[in-house]
Structures are given as structure tokens and as C-alpha cells.
Design a protein around this motif. Structure first.
Motif, short mmCIF file in Angstrom:
data_model
loop_
_atom_site.label_atom_id
_atom_site.label_comp_id
_atom_site.label_asym_id
_atom_site.label_seq_id
_atom_site.Cartn_x
_atom_site.Cartn_y
_atom_site.Cartn_z
N LEU A 84 2.34 -2.45 -13.46
CA LEU A 84 2.86 -3.61 -13.04
C LEU A 84 4.22 -3.80 -12.52
O LEU A 84 4.67 -4.37 -11.42
CB LEU A 84 2.69 -4.85 -14.36
CG LEU A 84 1.27 -4.89 -14.64
CD1 LEU A 84 1.32 -5.90 -16.03
CD2 LEU A 84 0.42 -5.70 -13.63
N TYR A 85 5.01 -2.90 -13.27
CA TYR A 85 6.44 -2.55 -12.84
C TYR A 85 6.60 -2.20 -11.44
O TYR A 85 7.40 -2.58 -10.59
CB TYR A 85 7.17 -1.86 -13.83
CG TYR A 85 8.49 -1.15 -13.32
CD1 TYR A 85 9.55 -1.64 -13.65
CD2 TYR A 85 8.69 0.16 -12.88
CE1 TYR A 85 10.72 -1.14 -13.24
CE2 TYR A 85 9.90 0.73 -12.56
CZ TYR A 85 10.80 -0.07 -12.71
OH TYR A 85 12.32 0.45 -12.14
N GLU A 86 5.76 -0.98 -11.06
CA GLU A 86 5.73 -0.32 -9.95
C GLU A 86 5.30 -1.42 -8.64
O GLU A 86 5.76 -1.57 -7.74
CB GLU A 86 5.09 0.71 -9.85
CG GLU A 86 5.55 2.12 -10.41
CD GLU A 86 5.05 3.27 -10.06
OE1 GLU A 86 5.41 4.27 -10.73
OE2 GLU A 86 3.66 3.37 -9.66
N TYR A 138 8.29 -2.25 -6.40
CA TYR A 138 8.38 -1.53 -5.16
C TYR A 138 7.08 -1.72 -4.60
O TYR A 138 6.79 -0.80 -3.38
CB TYR A 138 8.30 -0.17 -5.89
CG TYR A 138 9.51 0.29 -6.55
CD1 TYR A 138 10.92 0.33 -5.95
CD2 TYR A 138 9.30 0.48 -7.88
CE1 TYR A 138 11.92 0.52 -6.61
CE2 TYR A 138 10.58 0.65 -8.60
CZ TYR A 138 11.95 0.86 -7.88
OH TYR A 138 12.82 0.98 -8.79
N SER A 139 6.21 -2.72 -4.81
CA SER A 139 4.84 -2.84 -4.06
C SER A 139 4.07 -1.76 -3.82
O SER A 139 3.29 -1.17 -3.10
CB SER A 139 5.17 -3.08 -2.70
OG SER A 139 6.18 -4.22 -2.80
N VAL A 140 4.24 -0.75 -5.06
CA VAL A 140 3.41 0.38 -5.04
C VAL A 140 1.84 -0.23 -5.80
O VAL A 140 1.95 -0.62 -6.78
CB VAL A 140 4.02 1.60 -5.89
CG1 VAL A 140 2.97 2.58 -6.33
CG2 VAL A 140 5.02 1.98 -5.15
N LYS A 141 0.66 -0.03 -5.00
CA LYS A 141 -0.79 -0.52 -5.55
C LYS A 141 -1.33 0.67 -5.79
O LYS A 141 -2.48 1.10 -5.28
CB LYS A 141 -1.00 -1.37 -4.44
CG LYS A 141 -0.34 -2.48 -4.25
CD LYS A 141 -0.83 -3.51 -3.16
CE LYS A 141 0.24 -4.69 -2.94
NZ LYS A 141 0.45 -5.06 -1.44
N LEU A 142 -1.25 1.45 -7.04
CA LEU A 142 -1.86 2.30 -7.66
C LEU A 142 -2.45 1.69 -8.88
O LEU A 142 -1.71 1.11 -9.62
CB LEU A 142 -1.06 3.55 -7.68
CG LEU A 142 -0.36 4.22 -6.39
CD1 LEU A 142 0.51 5.35 -6.77
CD2 LEU A 142 -1.49 5.10 -5.71
N TYR A 187 6.51 5.39 -4.47
CA TYR A 187 7.34 4.50 -3.36
C TYR A 187 7.31 4.91 -1.99
O TYR A 187 7.07 4.21 -1.28
CB TYR A 187 8.65 4.03 -4.25
CG TYR A 187 9.48 3.20 -3.15
CD1 TYR A 187 9.25 1.99 -2.97
CD2 TYR A 187 10.60 3.78 -2.51
CE1 TYR A 187 10.07 1.30 -2.00
CE2 TYR A 187 11.46 3.10 -1.83
CZ TYR A 187 11.07 1.85 -1.55
OH TYR A 187 11.84 0.92 -0.83
N LYS A 188 7.84 6.14 -2.01
CA LYS A 188 7.93 6.75 -0.47
C LYS A 188 6.71 7.04 0.27
O LYS A 188 6.54 6.73 1.36
CB LYS A 188 8.70 8.12 -0.80
CG LYS A 188 10.23 7.82 -0.90
CD LYS A 188 10.95 9.38 -1.27
CE LYS A 188 12.34 9.01 -1.49
NZ LYS A 188 13.18 10.35 -1.57
#
Lengths: 226, 125
Positions: A140-142, A146-150, A185-186
Motif C-alpha cells: 500500500l505504501y509503494e 510511488y504509484s508502484v502497482k505490485l 519505482y524505477k
């Protein structure tokens, strides 16, 4: 020779109990194995040396992020390598998963394949409850920051192509465990062809990361800015 | 504390923390950092020379009850900000040291590769 276009990067810190098994297992599937001994105080480097794999030794412990960065820099220097595989030195990851992931990347022309413990129920029942909770919060934090959808945060098993490593991943700013969020993120920021792959992780190793370390990771990620 | 006082303190806190977050990023940030240091140094000097006036003006400026309160508040804000700046700088230094160690390790590894056979040597650029 099998998988001669891939380099398996194994960051290891005081892993003398596990490194032998990890390397021997990896050798069944991969030709190129690079152990980054991150300033171990035990016999990790000595054992790895006897197993005839390439070793890079840090003078002192820099953190897993730095170990992976060193490995990726060496990976880029070899013209034959196309895929880097980051593989934990503590024996938590399964070699067959790494093998399948690199095959998937090759067959479907993916830039990155990231392991996930949460794709199949039978893969996450053995994760300790507190760790599971922290990992869910980390996802959830990511997603929020960071809009990281994993579906899984901080999974050490990943396959990354040469192109994306060169253009987007290096340099890694977070040399501690926070590097995992940075890499994810990258990858998302680069809009590369990315896929998650269901993997199983063994939690027999008592030296596994303390879930409370998530607080440090969250703090330093925000403080360092990715 | 009055609303104006709260706003003033919030601005001070935000600027201190903002500065510490951005520290060592660009030369202009470094310049702002130096201006802050000079400003606080002058403020200290001023408060010694004109102690009675400062003692009278400071609580009014910051809209707090007593001068001692304002000194305490400012001290907490500034010291926390300085701590954050130091943490940030330590992190930057750690990163530089890491780079040196990584560079040495990679060079040493290449030296070992040179001892390997020609095929392996050729695979590296």
C-alpha cells in the motif's frame, strides 16, 4: 551452455551456512553466477571461491542495495549478458523460479520479471503473520507514494534486462534494504514491459529480515527521494 | 499562543524542515543554508547586545506569552532542523564512501579476470 546470456547476482552477507547450497543449486541451471560478498566476517567468500564462481568482495558491509548495484555494474560490462537475476544468498528463493522467470522474459521479450509471493494462496500460507501484514502495508505504501502497482513489495528475486538496467535502474541511491522500493519505482517509472511471476519463498533461515525494518525502509525512501 | 504566532512558528518549522530535506542538493540551497547560519549568528549577537529590547520584542513578534517560551520553541525547532540536516549529510557521505568501496571491489575483480583465459577476458568490454 544453459542460460549463458544471464548473470545471477547473489548478494551475500555472512551466509557461510547457506551459500554452498545456493550456489550448487544455481549451477544446475545457470552458467554465470556472481557472488557479491558484502563484507562478510565469516567464510562466505572462501566457500564461494572454492565453488568456482565469480566473486566480488566489498571491503566492509555496505548493504544489499550496494551489493546489487555492484553486481549490476559488472553485468553491464559484459557484452554477452542480456539478463541480470538478483537472487538472495540466504537460500530463501527457489532456483527453478529464477529459471522460469528468465525464460518468461526471453520468450515474451519482457524488460523485467519480478517475483511475487502473493499471487497464489499456497505460496503465502507459510509467511509469518506479522511479516505478511508488514508486506501488505508495504504494498500500500509503494502504491500510495510511488504509484508502484505490485502485489508484493521487497521481493529479492527479479530478472532485469540489460537495456532497462543501463537506462533506468543504475545508479541505486538506497544501499540498504530500501533499494527494493527504488528498483520497483524505477521500473514503473520507465514504463517498461514488466510482469510479476508467482514464486515460493522458504522461511527456514533465522537471519531473515526483521519486519520492523520496514519502518527504516519507509523513512529512508522518503528522506532520500528516489 | 495566538493564531498569528502559530502561523509564524509553522512557517519557521516548514522552512527548517524543508531546508533540511533539500540540503546539499544544489548550490542555491547551500547558499540559503549559509544565510540561515548567518542570520541565527546575528540574532544571537543582537540578543546579547540588546538583550532587554529583544526580551521585550521577541514574545510580541512570535505572539507567545513569555520571552523564555519563545526561546525554548525556537531552540527546539532549530536543533531538530540542524539534526535533520546532519542526518542528510551523513547519508550523502555514506553514499560516497559506498561508491569508493564499490569502485575498488570492481577494479579488484577485473584484476582477477585478467588472470582468466582469453575467452572470458574478451567477453568484457
Amino acid at each position: 551452455m544453459i542460460n549463458s546470456d544471464s548473470l545471477v547476482i547473489v548478494p551475500a552477507f555472512n551466509e557461510e551456512e547457506n551459500i554452498n547450497g545456493v550456489i550448487n543449486e544455481l549451477k544446475k541451471y545457470f552458467k554465470n553466477i556472481l557472488v557479491i560478498d558484502d563484507g562478510s566476517e565469516d567464510n562466505t567468500a572462501l566457500i564461494a571461491e572454492k565453488l568456482e564462481v565469480q566473486i566480488v568482495q566489498h571491503l566492509f558491509n555496505l548493504g544489499q542495495g550496494a551489493a546489487i548495484e555492484t553486481g549490476l555494474e559488472l553485468f553491464l560490462k559484459n557484452k554477452f549478458y542480456q539478463y541480470a537475476i538478483t537472487f538472495d544468498g540466504d537460500g530463501q528463493n527457489k532456483v527453478i523460479d529464477a529459471f522460469n522467470m528468465v525464460n518468461l522474459a526471453r520468450e515474451e521479450g519482457l524488460d523485467a520479471v519480478i517475483g511475487t509471493r502473493f499471487a497464489k494462496k499456497e505460496h503465502y500460507y507459510n509467511i509469518p503473520i506479522f511479516k505478511k501484514l508488514i508486506l501488505r502495508l508495504a504494498v500500500l505504501y509503494e502504491r500510495f507514494f510511488y504509484s508502484v502497482k505490485l502485489t508484493d513489495a521487497h521481493n529479492g528475486l527479479r530478472v532485469i534486462s540489460k537495456n532497462i538496467t543501463e537506462k533506468n535502474i543504475l545508479p541505486i541511491k538506497n544501499h540498504d534494504m530500501a533499494h527494493a522500493t527504488e528498483i520497483s519505482y524505477k521500473l514503473f517509472k520507465s514504463k517498461c514491459r514488466l510482469r510479476e511471476y508467482p514464486i515460493k519463498v522458504e522461511y527456514n533461515n533465522k537471519r531473515s529480515q526483521n519486519p520492523v525494518n520496514a519502518v527504516n525502509i519507509a523513512f529512508f525512501n522518503l528522506f532520500r527521494r528516489l | 499562543m495566538t493564531t498569528l504566532g502559530k502561523v509564524i512558528f509553522l512557517l519557521i518549522v516548514l522552512s527548517m524542515y524543508g531546508l533540511s530535506f533539500l540540503v546539499a542538493r544544489t548550490s542555491s540551497i547551500k547558499a540559503i543554508e549559509k544565510i540561515f547560519v548567518i542570520f541565527f549568528g546575528l540574532a544571537l549577537l543582537f540578543s546579547i547586545i540588546f538583550s532587554e529590547k529583544v526580551w521585550d520584542l521577541l514574545p510580541k513578534m512570535l505572539s507567545v506569552g513569555e520571552a523564555t517560551d519563545s526561546v525554548l520553541y525556537l531552540f527546539i525547532i532549530v536543533s531538530t532542523g540542524v539534526n535533520l540536516i546532519l542526518v542528510r549529510k551523513i547519508l550523502e557521505l555514506e553514499l560516497r564512501i559506498s561508491k569508493i568501496v564499490q569502485h575498488l571491489s570492481i577494479n579488484k575483480s577485473f584484476a582477477n579476470i585478467k588472470e582468466l583465459n582469453q575467452n572470458e577476458k574478451d567477453s568484457f568490454k
